[in-house]
Write a protein that holds these residues in place. Structure first.
Motif, PDB file in Angstrom:
ATOM      1  N   ILE A 235       0.808  -1.154  -0.123  1.00  0.00           N
ATOM      2  CA  ILE A 235       0.175  -0.101   0.126  1.00  0.00           C
ATOM      3  C   ILE A 235       0.706   0.991   0.030  1.00  0.00           C
ATOM      4  CG2 ILE A 235      -1.770   1.213   1.214  1.00  0.00           C
ATOM      5  CD1 ILE A 235      -2.558  -1.362   2.698  1.00  0.00           C
ATOM      6  N   GLU A 236       0.466   2.372  -0.786  1.00  0.00           N
ATOM      7  CA  GLU A 236       1.277   3.543  -0.893  1.00  0.00           C
ATOM      8  C   GLU A 236       0.288   4.665  -0.711  1.00  0.00           C
ATOM      9  OE1 GLU A 236       4.774   1.903  -3.963  1.00  0.00           O
ATOM     10  OE2 GLU A 236       3.358   3.288  -4.499  1.00  0.00           O
ATOM     11  N   ALA A 237       0.720   5.571   0.084  1.00  0.00           N
ATOM     12  CA  ALA A 237       0.010   6.874   0.257  1.00  0.00           C
ATOM     13  C   ALA A 237       0.577   8.090   0.013  1.00  0.00           C
ATOM     14  CB  ALA A 237      -1.090   6.598   1.428  1.00  0.00           C
ATOM     15  N   GLY A 238       0.230   9.100  -0.425  1.00  0.00           N
ATOM     16  CA  GLY A 238       1.044  10.588  -0.279  1.00  0.00           C
ATOM     17  C   GLY A 238       0.367  11.466  -1.210  1.00  0.00           C
ATOM     18  N   TYR A 239       1.218  12.658  -1.426  1.00  0.00           N
ATOM     19  CA  TYR A 239       0.842  13.680  -2.249  1.00  0.00           C
ATOM     20  C   TYR A 239       1.166  13.456  -3.591  1.00  0.00           C
ATOM     21  CZ  TYR A 239       1.058  18.577  -3.762  1.00  0.00           C
ATOM     22  OH  TYR A 239       1.049  19.863  -4.794  1.00  0.00           O
ATOM     23  N   LEU A 240       0.104  13.887  -4.380  1.00  0.00           N
ATOM     24  CA  LEU A 240       0.139  14.023  -6.009  1.00  0.00           C
ATOM     25  C   LEU A 240       0.031  15.458  -6.375  1.00  0.00           C
ATOM     26  CD1 LEU A 240       0.256  12.476  -8.697  1.00  0.00           C
ATOM     27  CD2 LEU A 240      -2.224  12.291  -8.577  1.00  0.00           C
ATOM     28  N   SER A 241       1.010  15.786  -7.349  1.00  0.00           N
ATOM     29  CA  SER A 241       0.657  17.057  -7.909  1.00  0.00           C
ATOM     30  C   SER A 241       0.671  16.785  -9.614  1.00  0.00           C
ATOM     31  CB  SER A 241       1.952  17.752  -7.693  1.00  0.00           C
ATOM     32  OG  SER A 241       1.803  19.161  -8.693  1.00  0.00           O
ATOM     33  N   GLN A 242      -0.394  17.312 -10.155  1.00  0.00           N
ATOM     34  CA  GLN A 242      -0.441  17.198 -11.812  1.00  0.00           C
ATOM     35  C   GLN A 242      -0.737  18.341 -12.515  1.00  0.00           C
ATOM     36  OE1 GLN A 242      -4.513  15.724 -12.911  1.00  0.00           O
ATOM     37  NE2 GLN A 242      -3.768  14.368 -14.470  1.00  0.00           N
ATOM     38  N   ILE A 243       0.053  18.281 -13.470  1.00  0.00           N
ATOM     39  CA  ILE A 243      -0.211  19.423 -14.672  1.00  0.00           C
ATOM     40  C   ILE A 243      -0.617  18.829 -15.665  1.00  0.00           C
ATOM     41  CG2 ILE A 243       1.283  21.260 -15.960  1.00  0.00           C
ATOM     42  CD1 ILE A 243       3.317  20.998 -13.679  1.00  0.00           C
ATOM     43  N   LEU A 244      -1.781  19.438 -16.475  1.00  0.00           N
ATOM     44  CA  LEU A 244      -2.309  18.723 -17.589  1.00  0.00           C
ATOM     45  C   LEU A 244      -2.438  19.928 -18.577  1.00  0.00           C
ATOM     46  CD1 LEU A 244      -4.165  16.635 -18.214  1.00  0.00           C
ATOM     47  CD2 LEU A 244      -6.106  17.514 -17.408  1.00  0.00           C
ATOM     48  N   GLN A 245      -2.208  19.889 -19.682  1.00  0.00           N
ATOM     49  CA  GLN A 245      -2.437  20.664 -20.919  1.00  0.00           C
ATOM     50  C   GLN A 245      -3.585  20.476 -21.537  1.00  0.00           C
ATOM     51  OE1 GLN A 245       0.939  21.071 -23.721  1.00  0.00           O
ATOM     52  NE2 GLN A 245      -0.228  22.972 -24.850  1.00  0.00           N
ATOM     53  N   GLN A 246      -4.504  21.539 -21.673  1.00  0.00           N
ATOM     54  CA  GLN A 246      -5.953  21.160 -22.330  1.00  0.00           C
ATOM     55  C   GLN A 246      -5.683  21.403 -23.818  1.00  0.00           C
ATOM     56  OE1 GLN A 246      -8.873  21.107 -20.395  1.00  0.00           O
ATOM     57  NE2 GLN A 246      -7.518  21.235 -18.679  1.00  0.00           N
ATOM     58  N   GLY A 247      -6.614  20.920 -24.554  1.00  0.00           N
ATOM     59  CA  GLY A 247      -6.556  20.799 -25.764  1.00  0.00           C
ATOM     60  C   GLY A 247      -6.976  22.056 -26.489  1.00  0.00           C
ATOM     61  N   LYS A 248      -7.093  23.294 -26.087  1.00  0.00           N
ATOM     62  CA  LYS A 248      -7.212  24.498 -26.654  1.00  0.00           C
ATOM     63  C   LYS A 248      -6.332  25.518 -26.245  1.00  0.00           C
ATOM     64  CE  LYS A 248      -9.925  25.600 -22.367  1.00  0.00           C
ATOM     65  NZ  LYS A 248     -11.328  25.683 -21.955  1.00  0.00           N
ATOM     66  N   ARG A 249      -6.182  26.814 -27.141  1.00  0.00           N
ATOM     67  CA  ARG A 249      -5.354  27.644 -26.862  1.00  0.00           C
ATOM     68  C   ARG A 249      -6.333  28.980 -26.491  1.00  0.00           C
ATOM     69  NH1 ARG A 249      -0.196  26.505 -28.199  1.00  0.00           N
ATOM     70  NH2 ARG A 249       0.505  28.652 -28.564  1.00  0.00           N
ATOM     71  N   ILE A 250      -5.978  29.909 -25.803  1.00  0.00           N
ATOM     72  CA  ILE A 250      -6.410  31.221 -25.492  1.00  0.00           C
ATOM     73  C   ILE A 250      -5.494  32.225 -25.788  1.00  0.00           C
ATOM     74  CG2 ILE A 250      -7.524  32.731 -23.814  1.00  0.00           C
ATOM     75  CD1 ILE A 250      -8.761  30.189 -22.547  1.00  0.00           C
ATOM     76  N   ASN A 251      -5.684  33.169 -26.680  1.00  0.00           N
ATOM     77  CA  ASN A 251      -4.816  34.245 -27.318  1.00  0.00           C
ATOM     78  C   ASN A 251      -3.644  33.632 -27.735  1.00  0.00           C
ATOM     79  OD1 ASN A 251      -6.863  36.189 -26.639  1.00  0.00           O
ATOM     80  ND2 ASN A 251      -6.034  36.443 -24.268  1.00  0.00           N
ATOM     81  N   ASP A 252      -3.635  32.551 -28.214  1.00  0.00           N
ATOM     82  CA  ASP A 252      -2.623  31.862 -29.093  1.00  0.00           C
ATOM     83  C   ASP A 252      -1.626  31.294 -27.850  1.00  0.00           C
ATOM     84  OD1 ASP A 252      -1.513  30.709 -31.259  1.00  0.00           O
ATOM     85  OD2 ASP A 252       0.170  32.310 -31.388  1.00  0.00           O
ATOM     86  N   LYS A 253      -2.000  31.162 -26.946  1.00  0.00           N
ATOM     87  CA  LYS A 253      -1.220  30.502 -25.665  1.00  0.00           C
ATOM     88  C   LYS A 253      -1.904  29.109 -25.186  1.00  0.00           C
ATOM     89  CE  LYS A 253       0.526  34.837 -23.907  1.00  0.00           C
ATOM     90  NZ  LYS A 253       0.653  35.761 -22.903  1.00  0.00           N
ATOM     91  N   SER A 254      -1.093  28.052 -24.582  1.00  0.00           N
ATOM     92  CA  SER A 254      -1.377  27.062 -24.231  1.00  0.00           C
ATOM     93  C   SER A 254      -2.287  27.173 -22.895  1.00  0.00           C
ATOM     94  CB  SER A 254      -0.379  26.022 -23.947  1.00  0.00           C
ATOM     95  OG  SER A 254       0.158  25.722 -25.286  1.00  0.00           O
ATOM     96  N   VAL A 255      -3.369  26.468 -22.552  1.00  0.00           N
ATOM     97  CA  VAL A 255      -3.943  26.431 -21.392  1.00  0.00           C
ATOM     98  C   VAL A 255      -3.579  25.171 -20.430  1.00  0.00           C
ATOM     99  CG1 VAL A 255      -6.219  26.451 -19.935  1.00  0.00           C
ATOM    100  CG2 VAL A 255      -5.991  27.787 -22.501  1.00  0.00           C
ATOM    101  N   PHE A 256      -3.051  25.648 -19.257  1.00  0.00           N
ATOM    102  CA  PHE A 256      -2.901  24.467 -18.277  1.00  0.00           C
ATOM    103  C   PHE A 256      -3.756  24.233 -17.136  1.00  0.00           C
ATOM    104  CE2 PHE A 256       0.824  25.539 -20.640  1.00  0.00           C
ATOM    105  CZ  PHE A 256       1.599  24.057 -20.948  1.00  0.00           C
TER     106      PHE A 256
END
Length: 100
Positions: free
Chosen positions: A61-82
């Protein structure tokens, strides 16, 4: 494509012994490639810091902290959305011998 780096550091007993405790550090990256890729090649990255406990030879068994960065499949003002997520991760690893 998925790439996972995982490091397990024994804290109490050897990681192969029952009732052992370990610290687990993990980084998992998801990347897409090929002609069907849309806006982003990078999909997501997961970082985790966990404490593991080996109950017996078949259960861990393992337990702890998770951090996730997810890039959306769209752009706003020609910038990636995370999207940035964090939370608690609880996993159970089951292992059994296929051949006895």
């Amino acid at each position: 494509m998925q790439y996972r780096f995982r490091m397990e550091i024994p804290v109490y007993k050897k990681s192969t012994d029952n009732n052992s405790v370990s610290i687990v550090l993990m980084d998992e990256i998801f990347v897409g490639f090929g002609k069907n890729i849309g806006v982003n090649v990078f999909d997501q990255n997961r970082l985790a810091a966990l404490v593991g406990y080996k109950v017996n030879k078949n259960v861990k068994i393992e337990a702890g902290y998770l951090s996730q960065i997810l890039q959306q499949g769209k752009r706003i003002n020609d910038k990636s959305v995370f999207q940035y997520n964090s939370g608690f991760m609880l996993t159970t690893h089951l292992s059994f011998d296929a051949v006895q």
